[in-house]
Design a protein around this motif. Structure first.
Motif, PDB file in Angstrom:
ATOM      1  N   LYS A  72      -8.017  23.582  -0.670  1.00  0.00           N
ATOM      2  CA  LYS A  72      -7.195  23.800   0.523  1.00  0.00           C
ATOM      3  C   LYS A  72      -5.982  22.883   0.416  1.00  0.00           C
ATOM      4  O   LYS A  72      -6.122  21.655   0.340  1.00  0.00           O
ATOM      5  CB  LYS A  72      -7.976  23.476   1.802  1.00  0.00           C
ATOM      6  CG  LYS A  72      -7.168  23.618   3.095  1.00  0.00           C
ATOM      7  CD  LYS A  72      -8.027  23.259   4.308  1.00  0.00           C
ATOM      8  CE  LYS A  72      -7.241  23.306   5.613  1.00  0.00           C
ATOM      9  NZ  LYS A  72      -6.766  24.655   5.943  1.00  0.00           N
ATOM     10  N   PHE A  73      -4.792  23.468   0.434  1.00  0.00           N
ATOM     11  CA  PHE A  73      -3.579  22.683   0.280  1.00  0.00           C
ATOM     12  C   PHE A  73      -3.078  22.177   1.628  1.00  0.00           C
ATOM     13  O   PHE A  73      -3.404  22.720   2.683  1.00  0.00           O
ATOM     14  CB  PHE A  73      -2.500  23.521  -0.415  1.00  0.00           C
ATOM     15  CG  PHE A  73      -2.898  23.966  -1.791  1.00  0.00           C
ATOM     16  CD1 PHE A  73      -3.236  23.045  -2.762  1.00  0.00           C
ATOM     17  CD2 PHE A  73      -2.948  25.317  -2.117  1.00  0.00           C
ATOM     18  CE1 PHE A  73      -3.625  23.445  -4.028  1.00  0.00           C
ATOM     19  CE2 PHE A  73      -3.338  25.729  -3.378  1.00  0.00           C
ATOM     20  CZ  PHE A  73      -3.680  24.785  -4.345  1.00  0.00           C
ATOM     21  N   GLY A  77      -0.933  25.416   3.231  1.00  0.00           N
ATOM     22  CA  GLY A  77      -0.739  25.988   1.901  1.00  0.00           C
ATOM     23  C   GLY A  77       0.545  25.557   1.236  1.00  0.00           C
ATOM     24  O   GLY A  77       0.745  25.782   0.037  1.00  0.00           O
ATOM     25  N   LYS A  80       0.798  23.549  -2.160  1.00  0.00           N
ATOM     26  CA  LYS A  80       0.443  24.145  -3.441  1.00  0.00           C
ATOM     27  C   LYS A  80       1.422  23.765  -4.543  1.00  0.00           C
ATOM     28  O   LYS A  80       1.018  23.458  -5.670  1.00  0.00           O
ATOM     29  CB  LYS A  80       0.391  25.668  -3.297  1.00  0.00           C
ATOM     30  CG  LYS A  80       0.092  26.408  -4.592  1.00  0.00           C
ATOM     31  CD  LYS A  80       0.068  27.904  -4.372  1.00  0.00           C
ATOM     32  CE  LYS A  80      -0.184  28.658  -5.670  1.00  0.00           C
ATOM     33  NZ  LYS A  80      -0.202  30.134  -5.460  1.00  0.00           N
ATOM     34  N   TYR A  83       0.716  20.340  -5.840  1.00  0.00           N
ATOM     35  CA  TYR A  83      -0.534  20.324  -6.592  1.00  0.00           C
ATOM     36  C   TYR A  83      -0.359  20.968  -7.967  1.00  0.00           C
ATOM     37  O   TYR A  83      -0.967  20.544  -8.948  1.00  0.00           O
ATOM     38  CB  TYR A  83      -1.639  21.047  -5.815  1.00  0.00           C
ATOM     39  CG  TYR A  83      -2.996  20.911  -6.460  1.00  0.00           C
ATOM     40  CD1 TYR A  83      -3.831  19.849  -6.129  1.00  0.00           C
ATOM     41  CD2 TYR A  83      -3.429  21.825  -7.402  1.00  0.00           C
ATOM     42  CE1 TYR A  83      -5.072  19.700  -6.731  1.00  0.00           C
ATOM     43  CE2 TYR A  83      -4.672  21.690  -8.012  1.00  0.00           C
ATOM     44  CZ  TYR A  83      -5.491  20.622  -7.676  1.00  0.00           C
ATOM     45  OH  TYR A  83      -6.712  20.478  -8.282  1.00  0.00           O
ATOM     46  N   GLN A  84       0.469  22.008  -8.043  1.00  0.00           N
ATOM     47  CA  GLN A  84       0.681  22.676  -9.324  1.00  0.00           C
ATOM     48  C   GLN A  84       1.338  21.764 -10.349  1.00  0.00           C
ATOM     49  O   GLN A  84       1.159  21.960 -11.554  1.00  0.00           O
ATOM     50  CB  GLN A  84       1.511  23.945  -9.120  1.00  0.00           C
ATOM     51  CG  GLN A  84       0.706  25.070  -8.480  1.00  0.00           C
ATOM     52  CD  GLN A  84       1.524  26.329  -8.251  1.00  0.00           C
ATOM     53  OE1 GLN A  84       2.715  26.263  -7.935  1.00  0.00           O
ATOM     54  NE2 GLN A  84       0.896  27.479  -8.397  1.00  0.00           N
ATOM     55  N   TYR A 106      -5.448  32.950  -6.653  1.00  0.00           N
ATOM     56  CA  TYR A 106      -5.129  32.866  -5.218  1.00  0.00           C
ATOM     57  C   TYR A 106      -6.393  33.155  -4.426  1.00  0.00           C
ATOM     58  O   TYR A 106      -7.224  33.988  -4.822  1.00  0.00           O
ATOM     59  CB  TYR A 106      -4.049  33.895  -4.898  1.00  0.00           C
ATOM     60  CG  TYR A 106      -3.789  34.130  -3.428  1.00  0.00           C
ATOM     61  CD1 TYR A 106      -2.838  33.394  -2.741  1.00  0.00           C
ATOM     62  CD2 TYR A 106      -4.486  35.119  -2.719  1.00  0.00           C
ATOM     63  CE1 TYR A 106      -2.584  33.619  -1.391  1.00  0.00           C
ATOM     64  CE2 TYR A 106      -4.242  35.358  -1.373  1.00  0.00           C
ATOM     65  CZ  TYR A 106      -3.294  34.602  -0.714  1.00  0.00           C
ATOM     66  OH  TYR A 106      -3.046  34.836   0.620  1.00  0.00           O
ATOM     67  N   HIS A 117      -7.232  28.083  -0.244  1.00  0.00           N
ATOM     68  CA  HIS A 117      -6.036  28.724  -0.799  1.00  0.00           C
ATOM     69  C   HIS A 117      -6.113  29.043  -2.287  1.00  0.00           C
ATOM     70  O   HIS A 117      -5.329  29.850  -2.774  1.00  0.00           O
ATOM     71  CB  HIS A 117      -4.819  27.821  -0.567  1.00  0.00           C
ATOM     72  CG  HIS A 117      -4.560  27.512   0.863  1.00  0.00           C
ATOM     73  ND1 HIS A 117      -4.598  26.230   1.382  1.00  0.00           N
ATOM     74  CD2 HIS A 117      -4.281  28.323   1.919  1.00  0.00           C
ATOM     75  CE1 HIS A 117      -4.346  26.263   2.677  1.00  0.00           C
ATOM     76  NE2 HIS A 117      -4.159  27.516   3.029  1.00  0.00           N
ATOM     77  N   MET A 118      -7.011  28.403  -3.010  1.00  0.00           N
ATOM     78  CA  MET A 118      -7.109  28.639  -4.452  1.00  0.00           C
ATOM     79  C   MET A 118      -8.514  28.316  -4.924  1.00  0.00           C
ATOM     80  O   MET A 118      -9.167  27.414  -4.393  1.00  0.00           O
ATOM     81  CB  MET A 118      -6.095  27.785  -5.222  1.00  0.00           C
ATOM     82  CG  MET A 118      -6.162  27.954  -6.747  1.00  0.00           C
ATOM     83  SD  MET A 118      -4.972  26.904  -7.645  1.00  0.00           S
ATOM     84  CE  MET A 118      -3.449  27.769  -7.248  1.00  0.00           C
ATOM     85  N   GLY A 149      -0.511  17.109  -2.508  1.00  0.00           N
ATOM     86  CA  GLY A 149      -0.598  18.553  -2.315  1.00  0.00           C
ATOM     87  C   GLY A 149      -1.898  19.032  -1.713  1.00  0.00           C
ATOM     88  O   GLY A 149      -1.965  20.134  -1.172  1.00  0.00           O
ATOM     89  N   GLN A 153     -11.198  19.812  -0.556  1.00  0.00           N
ATOM     90  CA  GLN A 153     -11.726  20.773  -1.510  1.00  0.00           C
ATOM     91  C   GLN A 153     -13.236  20.668  -1.612  1.00  0.00           C
ATOM     92  O   GLN A 153     -13.843  19.678  -1.189  1.00  0.00           O
ATOM     93  CB  GLN A 153     -11.133  20.549  -2.895  1.00  0.00           C
ATOM     94  CG  GLN A 153     -11.674  19.332  -3.631  1.00  0.00           C
ATOM     95  CD  GLN A 153     -11.224  19.298  -5.074  1.00  0.00           C
ATOM     96  OE1 GLN A 153     -10.262  18.615  -5.414  1.00  0.00           O
ATOM     97  NE2 GLN A 153     -11.914  20.035  -5.930  1.00  0.00           N
TER      98      GLN A 153
END
Length: 335
Positions: A72-73, A77, A80, A83-84, A106, A117-118, A149, A153
């Motif tokens: 969960k960002f 969201g 994200k 975090y990427q 996703y 979210h991912m 980010g 989780q």
């Protein structure tokens, strides 16, 4: 076995000054006070006692395993992108220790109390290798990027390996209904609301807000093939027996899943959650040819008959709908 250095490092995790974090299902040591203030044990940092027990557990020692990440960002969201940046760093590092990403996509929570979210799954050669990565100081400075980010989780070790990944699903024998916000809540559905006995709205079935957001999400709409992650915590031995009755009706060539063109791609036992509130017994992924397949299955008369076994069997659960961006079907290394 673990070295004296590694065992000493694990003991040091209990002190704030020596705490190291396994982050994002990968690794990053976090010795700084600034990073510790951002992280929350059990949400964005590991439960140290569970991490220690996992690394020392002889049933998992020396064997490849998959680390399930349900993310969960921050800011609905928006975190994200930050975090990427961390993800790109890990992509370069993982092959050097024999690890690899086997799934990423996703995600949207369909059933469950937290909106994720991912979803990503990372294969590691062993818990020992995972711990060695966690103790690697070269990533200490990268933890801040991850935490900027990430809001929270689940981080769950699961047994490695797909389930009949190369066996295609049978063509659907049932017609799909087209679902929208106009009919998703009003149509009786074993996965939605309180349409069947035992359903707990928002816990074992979708709330109105969840199902209406699900059917309006353009990212996972149309003809997109979806993978639904099911996290299952059974309500004791009797709950497992009840859920097994549900599973029997769902599986097989003539089961409910097959009638709607769906199939299972993962059926794995779980270790205790390194991050996340619940410990789950199993992680299952079901592949659906489209969103309307899943929704139509839930509204099917035969499904409505067996759905109470599912609700009665579960103490806690999530269903997280995923649009796969990466699926590595190669066999587990070293298995």
């Amino acid at each position: 076995s673990l070295s004296h250095h590694q065992l000493g490092a694990m003991a040091a995790l209990r002190s704030p000054a020596g705490r190291a974090a396994v982050l994002g299902g990968h690794v990053v040591a976090l010795p700084t006070a600034a990073n510790e203030e951002m992280g929350v044990p059990g949400k964005t940092l590991p439960k140290i006692d569970v991490l220690q027990a996992f690394v020392l557990d002889q049933e998992w020692a020396g064997k490849p395993f998959w680390m399930l990440n349900v993310l969960k960002f921050r800011n609905g969201g928006a975190g994200k992108a930050r975090y990427q940046e961390y993800g790109k760093i890990m992509e370069q590092f993982l092959p050097s220790v024999g690890a690899r990403v086997v799934f990423q996509g996703y995600a949207r929570t369909v059933i469950g109390q937290i909106d994720y979210h991912m979803v990503a799954i990372v294969e590691y050669p062993s818990p020992k290798v995972f711990m060695e990565m966690a103790m690697d100081p070269s990533f200490a400075s990268k933890g801040k990027i991850r935490l900027e980010g990430l809001e929270e989780q689940y981080l769950i070790p699961v047994r490695a390996g797909w389930f009949n990944i190369d066996r295609a699903a049978a063509p659907p024998s049932r017609t799909f209904t087209s679902f929208s916000a106009a009919n998703a809540w009003s149509t009786p559905n074993g996965m939605v609301g309180a349409a069947v006995p035992g359903a707990r709205v928002g816990e074992t079935s979708s709330s109105r807000a969840q199902v209406e957001a699900f059917v309006q999400d353009d990212t996972i709409g149309g003809t997109n093939v979806l993978w639904h992650l099911n996290l299952l915590r059974f309500a004791g031995a009797e709950g497992k027996q009840s859920y097994d009755k549900y599973t029997k009706a769902m599986g097989g060539k003539s089961g409910v899943l097959s009638q709607f063109g769906a199939r299972s791609t993962l059926a794995a036992d779980c270790y205790r959650s390194l991050m996340g509130y619940f410990d789950f017994d199993q992680a299952i992924i079901a592949e659906y040819p489209c969103r309307d397949s899943f929704m139509s299955m839930g509204a099917y008369s035969e499904y409505l008959e067996v759905a109470p076994f599912r609700h009665r069997g579960l103490e806690a659960t999530y269903i997280v709908s995923c649009l796969p961006a990466l699926v590595d079907k190669r066999p587990t290394r070293g298995a």
